[in-house]
Design a protein around this motif. Sequence first.
Motif, short mmCIF file in Angstrom:
data_model
loop_
_atom_site.label_atom_id
_atom_site.label_comp_id
_atom_site.label_asym_id
_atom_site.label_seq_id
_atom_site.Cartn_x
_atom_site.Cartn_y
_atom_site.Cartn_z
N GLU A 1 0.81 -1.19 -0.04
CA GLU A 1 -0.07 0.24 0.14
C GLU A 1 0.87 1.26 0.05
OE1 GLU A 1 -3.04 0.21 -0.60
OE2 GLU A 1 -3.81 2.16 0.50
N GLU A 2 2.00 1.25 0.57
CA GLU A 2 2.83 2.38 0.73
C GLU A 2 3.28 2.56 -0.65
OE1 GLU A 2 4.49 2.00 5.34
OE2 GLU A 2 5.73 0.82 3.93
N LEU A 3 3.93 1.68 -1.26
CA LEU A 3 4.52 1.85 -2.62
C LEU A 3 3.32 2.31 -3.59
CD1 LEU A 3 6.64 -1.67 -2.80
CD2 LEU A 3 7.54 0.92 -2.45
N ALA A 4 2.10 1.78 -3.53
CA ALA A 4 1.09 2.24 -4.42
C ALA A 4 0.92 3.77 -4.18
CB ALA A 4 -0.15 1.34 -4.15
N LEU A 5 0.80 4.00 -2.97
CA LEU A 5 0.75 5.69 -2.69
C LEU A 5 1.58 6.59 -3.04
CD1 LEU A 5 -1.40 5.07 0.68
CD2 LEU A 5 -2.33 5.91 -1.32
N LEU A 6 3.02 6.06 -2.96
CA LEU A 6 4.07 6.76 -3.29
C LEU A 6 4.27 6.95 -4.83
CD1 LEU A 6 6.68 5.67 -0.64
CD2 LEU A 6 5.77 7.59 -0.95
N SER A 7 3.91 5.95 -5.38
CA SER A 7 3.72 5.93 -6.92
C SER A 7 2.59 6.76 -7.43
CB SER A 7 3.57 4.43 -7.43
OG SER A 7 3.24 4.42 -8.77
N GLU A 8 1.59 6.65 -6.84
CA GLU A 8 0.42 7.80 -7.21
C GLU A 8 0.63 9.17 -6.79
OE1 GLU A 8 -3.01 5.47 -5.58
OE2 GLU A 8 -3.72 7.85 -5.06
N ALA A 9 1.73 9.34 -5.90
CA ALA A 9 1.86 10.82 -5.49
C ALA A 9 3.05 11.23 -6.62
CB ALA A 9 2.83 10.77 -4.17
N GLY A 10 3.67 10.28 -7.32
CA GLY A 10 4.47 10.89 -8.36
C GLY A 10 5.85 10.62 -8.35
N PHE A 11 6.19 9.77 -7.24
CA PHE A 11 7.68 9.16 -7.13
C PHE A 11 7.78 7.97 -8.04
CE2 PHE A 11 7.30 11.19 -2.87
CZ PHE A 11 8.50 11.77 -2.77
N ASP A 12 9.11 8.14 -8.61
CA ASP A 12 9.35 6.96 -9.53
C ASP A 12 9.97 5.75 -8.85
OD1 ASP A 12 9.45 8.67 -12.02
OD2 ASP A 12 10.76 9.91 -10.76
N GLY A 13 10.52 5.99 -7.69
CA GLY A 13 10.75 4.71 -6.99
C GLY A 13 10.97 5.29 -5.55
N SER A 14 11.23 3.91 -4.82
CA SER A 14 11.35 3.88 -3.10
C SER A 14 12.32 2.99 -2.90
CB SER A 14 9.84 3.46 -2.75
OG SER A 14 8.80 4.21 -2.99
N ILE A 15 12.96 3.26 -1.57
CA ILE A 15 13.86 2.60 -0.88
C ILE A 15 13.13 1.64 -0.11
CG2 ILE A 15 15.93 2.51 0.69
CD1 ILE A 15 16.65 4.92 -0.83
N VAL A 16 13.41 0.32 0.14
CA VAL A 16 12.76 -0.28 1.20
C VAL A 16 13.72 -1.17 2.11
CG1 VAL A 16 10.60 -0.69 -0.18
CG2 VAL A 16 12.26 -2.61 -0.47
N HIS A 17 13.59 -1.63 3.03
CA HIS A 17 14.52 -2.25 3.98
C HIS A 17 14.13 -3.88 3.42
CE1 HIS A 17 17.01 -0.42 6.71
NE2 HIS A 17 16.10 0.25 7.21
N LEU A 18 15.00 -4.73 3.37
CA LEU A 18 14.75 -6.22 3.02
C LEU A 18 14.59 -7.09 4.17
CD1 LEU A 18 17.18 -6.15 -0.16
CD2 LEU A 18 14.63 -5.93 -0.07
N PHE A 19 15.14 -6.61 5.45
CA PHE A 19 15.08 -7.62 6.58
C PHE A 19 13.65 -8.19 6.88
CE2 PHE A 19 15.19 -3.49 8.68
CZ PHE A 19 14.14 -3.71 9.73
N PRO A 20 12.65 -7.40 6.74
CA PRO A 20 11.38 -8.06 7.04
C PRO A 20 11.07 -9.40 6.12
CG PRO A 20 11.16 -5.78 6.89
CD PRO A 20 12.48 -6.09 6.02
#
Length: 229
Positions: free
Chosen positions: A87-106
């Motif tokens: 959901e966070e990625l969908a909202l950031l994409s909708e907001a116009g961001f081209d990419g996001s940084i995520v932690h992989l450890f989860p």
Amino acid sequence: MRDLLGLAERKKSRLILALDFVSGDPAVFADRLLAALEPLVVGVKVGLPLALRMGFRGVCELVERYGSGYYFLADFKLADIPDVVREELALLSEAGFDGSIVHLFPMGLEEALSGVRGHDVFGLVAMSHAGSRLLDEHFEDLLRYASRLGIRGVVAPATKPGLVARARAFLPEDYLILSPGVGAQGAEPGSALRHGATFEIVGRSITASEDYYGAAERVVESQRRVIGE
Ligand code: XMP
């Protein structure tokens, strides 16, 4: 979605600007920097401190205003359960961001990420500061996991060039490596590129400089000596 490598080619630069700290009014500060630095800077990494100061609406306005000249990367280091990350990625994409940084450890992110379209994901595989023992000890694990996920790339620290080189040797060729830690944290501009990074992320040594254009120019000149442009 903006083409990160295309912009890099056009600008002959591998510089991603980290916007975290501001002086004065955050909107005015960000506006002044982004209006001036477009010829040199390929991407803008928006950090949580800037977002908290400007408010998310302010950040979205910035992305809209400067979207034609920069690749916008959201650095909120997402680290939640997969449904929430999706959901966070969908909202950031909708907001116009081209990419996001995520932690992989989860971990467990395969399904959440497989549905992401038109938005790049970069996974953190180590960190640049001295005390990041727990993450760094799992560097190989995180690299293996990143390469299985089919994401756009990873974030690996310029302050630990050996890790950048190992990431480059291990990851699929089309994975990008973004390297923070240049400038304020001690790594020299161009050094991460020499070890296999695709981009260098630079914040305070540019944003806190009185001559931010000159500071960015010096970074890009060093980079051009490495990439031969
Ligand atoms: P400075 O001001 O130190 O800013 O040039 C560096 C920027 O990069 C981020 N940073 C990291 N992000 N893994 C990351 O994903 C790291 O190891 C790392 N080290 C620094 C930091 O948040 C700032 O925006």
